[in-house]
Design a protein around this motif. Sequence first.
Motif, short mmCIF file in Angstrom:
data_model
loop_
_atom_site.label_atom_id
_atom_site.label_comp_id
_atom_site.label_asym_id
_atom_site.label_seq_id
_atom_site.Cartn_x
_atom_site.Cartn_y
_atom_site.Cartn_z
N THR A 99 49.86 40.14 41.65
CA THR A 99 48.92 40.39 42.74
C THR A 99 47.72 39.46 42.56
O THR A 99 47.24 39.26 41.44
N CYS A 131 42.14 35.57 38.93
CA CYS A 131 43.36 35.05 39.58
C CYS A 131 43.38 33.53 39.49
O CYS A 131 44.43 32.93 39.23
N THR A 160 43.37 43.94 40.49
CA THR A 160 43.82 42.62 40.89
C THR A 160 43.08 41.62 40.01
O THR A 160 41.85 41.68 39.96
N PRO A 161 43.81 40.80 39.28
CA PRO A 161 45.27 40.67 39.29
C PRO A 161 45.97 41.70 38.41
O PRO A 161 45.40 42.20 37.45
#
Length: 198
Positions: free
Chosen positions: A85, A93, A160-161
């Motif tokens: 994700t 991320c 997230t992530p």
Amino acid sequence: MTSRISRRTVTAAALAAGLFALTACSAGSPSGSATTDAGYQSQDGSFTSWVVGDRQGPVSVSGTDYAGAAQDTGDWLGDVVVLNTWYAACPPCREEAADLVDIANDYADQGLHVLGINGVDDAGAAESFQRTFDVPYPSIDDRDKAAVAALQGVVPIQATPTTVVLDRQGKVFARIVGMAEGSTLRALVEEALAEDPA
């Protein structure tokens, strides 16, 4: 007298540490119950892995990627799958992107598929991220949260992530909460790929 107090203090600290470790392992289970042989590190990027008999699933995630193609993890049964994700403005991320790209490229010929799940970005932001990091794998547009909902009943997505490794039967092999550290994810992927496909 001093040595007696020190021993009691050490014993109490050891008992507290043991209780904390048991609680942490229970919290890491996908079903909320304690698992055997679960690895857990209480820090960002913590991971939990499950032995074959304790794995939940199979998991099936599907959706449409940003190029308009249908993606379905059910098509990859027999191979190992990494689900990640992410969204473009998420700092961890961005930090883990290069490792995910390297792992996707390094193990593609050994039966590894990587699928991104983006529940935030429109196509423009997502595709810009994919170009910036030269991402070779698809990501599905999950703004309707269908993919995350498919996972939630089996392996909760708490941040997230989050990265989930599925074994060759589509069951949850491991989960990394927070940024996936490259060597940790690589070790989990190699372990999953080494398992007997039967």
